[in-house]
Design a protein around this motif. Structure first.
Motif, PDB file in Angstrom:
ATOM      1  N   THR A 153       0.854  -1.184   0.000  1.00 15.68           N
ATOM      2  CA  THR A 153       0.000   0.000   0.000  1.00 15.68           C
ATOM      3  C   THR A 153       0.893   1.238   0.000  1.00 15.68           C
ATOM      4  N   GLN A 154       0.304   2.392  -0.261  1.00 17.22           N
ATOM      5  CA  GLN A 154       1.081   3.632  -0.256  1.00 17.22           C
ATOM      6  C   GLN A 154       1.671   3.891   1.128  1.00 17.22           C
ATOM      7  N   ASP A 155       0.919   3.606   2.180  1.00 12.75           N
ATOM      8  CA  ASP A 155       1.446   3.794   3.545  1.00 12.75           C
ATOM      9  C   ASP A 155       2.659   2.907   3.793  1.00 12.75           C
ATOM     10  N   GLU A 156       2.602   1.666   3.315  1.00 12.75           N
ATOM     11  CA  GLU A 156       3.738   0.758   3.480  1.00 12.75           C
ATOM     12  C   GLU A 156       4.958   1.249   2.697  1.00 12.75           C
ATOM     13  N   ILE A 157       4.713   1.769   1.501  1.00 11.42           N
ATOM     14  CA  ILE A 157       5.816   2.299   0.692  1.00 11.42           C
ATOM     15  C   ILE A 157       6.456   3.495   1.390  1.00 11.42           C
ATOM     16  N   ASP A 158       5.632   4.379   1.930  1.00 10.41           N
ATOM     17  CA  ASP A 158       6.156   5.558   2.647  1.00 10.41           C
ATOM     18  C   ASP A 158       6.998   5.130   3.843  1.00 10.41           C
ATOM     19  N   GLU A 159       6.551   4.090   4.557  1.00  8.46           N
ATOM     20  CA  GLU A 159       7.307   3.594   5.712  1.00  8.46           C
ATOM     21  C   GLU A 159       8.610   2.926   5.259  1.00  8.46           C
ATOM     22  N   MET A 160       8.564   2.158   4.169  1.00  7.42           N
ATOM     23  CA  MET A 160       9.755   1.488   3.657  1.00  7.42           C
ATOM     24  C   MET A 160      10.788   2.501   3.150  1.00  7.42           C
ATOM     25  N   GLN A 161      10.315   3.635   2.656  1.00  6.02           N
ATOM     26  CA  GLN A 161      11.224   4.658   2.140  1.00  6.02           C
ATOM     27  C   GLN A 161      12.151   5.176   3.239  1.00  6.02           C
ATOM     28  N   LYS A 162      11.717   5.104   4.498  1.00  2.00           N
ATOM     29  CA  LYS A 162      12.526   5.551   5.638  1.00  2.00           C
ATOM     30  C   LYS A 162      13.596   4.524   6.020  1.00  2.00           C
ATOM     31  N   ASP A 163      13.461   3.300   5.534  1.00  2.00           N
ATOM     32  CA  ASP A 163      14.391   2.227   5.872  1.00  2.00           C
ATOM     33  C   ASP A 163      15.756   2.497   5.228  1.00  2.00           C
ATOM     34  N   PRO A 164      16.852   2.248   5.947  1.00  2.00           N
ATOM     35  CA  PRO A 164      18.191   2.467   5.381  1.00  2.00           C
ATOM     36  C   PRO A 164      18.440   1.682   4.088  1.00  2.00           C
ATOM     37  N   ARG A 165      17.755   0.546   3.908  1.00  3.41           N
ATOM     38  CA  ARG A 165      17.936  -0.246   2.682  1.00  3.41           C
ATOM     39  C   ARG A 165      17.402   0.472   1.446  1.00  3.41           C
ATOM     40  N   ALA A 166      16.558   1.491   1.654  1.00  8.07           N
ATOM     41  CA  ALA A 166      16.001   2.237   0.527  1.00  8.07           C
ATOM     42  C   ALA A 166      16.870   3.436   0.152  1.00  8.07           C
TER      43      ALA A 166
END
Length: 185
Positions: A153-166
């Motif tokens: 979902t867009q919320d999950e993508i926004d949260e993943m964007q904060k991950d150092p792997r991104a």
């Protein structure tokens, strides 16, 4: 169970269903249902069910057993629907939406989901998959682990964007909407 049958619909209704023009068309019940129109049991009336979000559906389920209107009480559905909105401008919208759900039924709006795709793989594309342990794997859509998540979902993508792997990746630039026939539960 009601009998499956075709329906004759007029030009205005055809435009709503599939964007074509004409005077009168025969449409199957399945086509009508796919576009959100449903036949009420026992008669020929066809209604459009409203789409509610999960939160709206939860509110509706909590209040659907109230009488629609009751003169001598403040515990009735129409009053609760008006109270759902905190702004005066929104009151008419919520009252209309919930009233349609009350009388015609509703469906739950499917949240958009996306694949995250790297476009430089010359085979079938390389998609972000996250397994049950949170490990990010770039591979085809099929995944190699049970419990692998590949639609976000867009919320999950926004949260993943904060991950150092991104770091260095703009996941929103890499997302592609999942076609409706590929949506996972």
């Amino acid at each position: 169970m009601t009998e499956e049958k075709d329906f004759w619909i007029n030009k205005d209704e055809v435009g709503i269903l599939n964007g074509v023009e004409g005077t009168e068309y025969k449409v199957t019940q399945e086509t009508m249902n796919q576009k959100g129109w449903y036949k009420l049991a026992g008669d020929e009336q066809i209604v459009k069910k409203v789409e509610l979000t999960g939160e709206e559906a939860e509110w509706f389920e909590k209040n659907k057993n109230l009488p629609f209107f009751k003169n001598d009480s403040t515990e009735y559905f129409a009053k609760k629907a008006l109270d759902y909105s905190v702004t005066w401008e929104g009151k008419e919208h919520w009252c209309n939406l919930f009233s349609q759900a009350y009388f015609n039924g509703y469906t739950i709006k499917k949240e958009k989901k996306y694949y995250i795709e790297l476009n430089f793989n010359y085979y079938n594309g390389s998609y972000l998959n996250v397994n049950q342990f949170g490990v990010w794997v770039w591979e085809e859509k099929c995944g190699i682990f049970d419990g692998t998540k590949r639609q976000f979902t867009q919320d999950e993508i926004d949260e993943m964007q904060k991950d150092p792997r991104a770091k260095g990746l703009d996941l929103n630039e890499l997302k592609t909407e999942v076609p409706e026939d590929e949506l996972e539960g």
